[in-house]
Design an enzyme around this catalytic site. Structure first.
Site, mmCIF file in Angstrom:
data_model
loop_
_atom_site.group_PDB
_atom_site.id
_atom_site.type_symbol
_atom_site.label_atom_id
_atom_site.label_comp_id
_atom_site.label_asym_id
_atom_site.label_seq_id
_atom_site.Cartn_x
_atom_site.Cartn_y
_atom_site.Cartn_z
ATOM 1 C CE1 TYR A 104 -3.494 2.971 0.717
ATOM 2 C CE2 TYR A 104 -2.391 3.185 2.377
ATOM 3 C CZ TYR A 104 -3.266 3.602 1.840
ATOM 4 O OH TYR A 104 -3.941 4.662 1.600
ATOM 5 C CE LYS A 120 -3.483 5.519 -1.816
ATOM 6 N NZ LYS A 120 -4.400 6.216 -2.634
ATOM 7 C CB THR A 180 -13.365 5.688 4.124
ATOM 8 O OG1 THR A 180 -12.065 5.114 4.082
ATOM 9 C CG2 THR A 180 -13.220 7.064 4.122
#
Length: 297
Positions: free
Chosen positions: A205, A209, A242
């Site tokens: 991850y 990014k 989220t």
């Protein structure tokens, strides 16, 4: 060495997360300036059916822009369109199928869009996955790298000519990539991009990014050197409650849920994150410091 390659990204990402959380805790409330109308402008927002993406679409549509949601889940996308149209009766918002885990799907999306002869003023690469189990995209890439970076890279590249054609000195076209503070813990391993030797969801991850951030910076430099009226920015929205956090380790997921109710920017506050993203797009700011994180080009 294999163990260190696995554990270090985990330690780094949670330290970065703790720092961001502390900044959010002690930040002053942010007040939005007046937003300019966006009538006649066309925007594409990937992952615009939920979370930050949905709030961006919602507010852009409310300001008169024509917004296309690019997403994988058709039912979710159509539901988002219906909700926005119920709120803004004149909203020009629609859904188009786009699976960033499939480069063929990206090409089909662009082909359909260009076939309509529409302009494109704003591209917001918002969709992403976080800490998903090891797996591969349709094209054989590690999922974080494939969805967060490579899918958006191809999408931007294929739409760049349209963005250039629509850019004007008085109103530049924009590419906004939603990155993350996690890029600070990222390390790009050119000899093992898929993490085949020692897979770490946290490391993958962070790598994706970081790659997105570097792409944003390089693209911006090349556009400016070429004299094009297009800007490229990477934005870190900070911590928002989220569905991205659903793959956290169970005890941490429970803790995150509790902390989110107290500290994370949720509900109307997530609109603030999204709107501030949009202010940067609409007003042409290249270096904008978000209230809880930052943006860079």
């Amino acid at each position: 060495m294999s163990f260190l390659s696995y554990i270090l990204p985990i330690i780094k990402i949670y330290l970065v997360g703790l720092k961001v959380l502390l900044v959010q805790m002690f930040s002053r409330a942010f007040r939005l300036p007046a937003m300019p109308r966006q009538d006649g402008r066309v925007a594409i927002v990937t992952g615009g059916a939920r979370g930050i993406g949905y709030e961006v679409v919602r507010h852009m549509a409310g300001l008169g822009a024509r917004v296309i949601i690019g997403g994988r889940d058709e039912q979710e996308g159509l539901t988002a369109v219906r909700r926005i149209r119920e709120e803004y009766r004149e909203a020009k918002v629609e859904f188009e199928q786009l699976d960033l885990a499939s480069l063929q799907s990206v090409r089909r999306f662009v082909q359909r869009f260009k076939g309509r002869g529409l302009p494109l003023n704003i591209l917001i690469n918002n969709a992403g996955v976080m800490l998903v189990p090891e797996g591969r995209t349709e094209d054989g890439f590690e999922q974080h790298l494939g969805v967060n970076y490579l899918g958006h890279l191809l999408l931007t590249w294929l739409l760049l000519d349209t963005l250039k054609d629509c850019g004007k000195r008085s109103s530049c076209s924009r590419v906004v990539n939603v990155s993350s503070s996690a890029h600070r813990a990222g390390r790009i391993r050119l000899d093992d991009l898929n993490g085949s030797r020692c897979y770490s969801a946290h490391g993958a991850y962070c790598q994706s990014k970081l790659a997105l951030l570097l792409f944003s910076s390089r693209l911006h430099d090349e556009l400016q050197d070429g004299g094009f009226a297009v800007t490229s920015c990477a934005v870190d929205p900070g911590m928002v409650d989220t569905a991205l956090y659903r793959h956290l380790w169970s005890p941490l997921r429970l803790a995150q849920s509790a902390v989110a109710r107290l500290l994370f920017r949720v509900g109307a506050s997530s609109s603030i994150f999204s709107l501030h993203l949009f202010i940067m797009v609409a007003r042409g700011h290249i270096m904008v410091e978000l209230p809880y994180a930052g943006s860079t080009c």
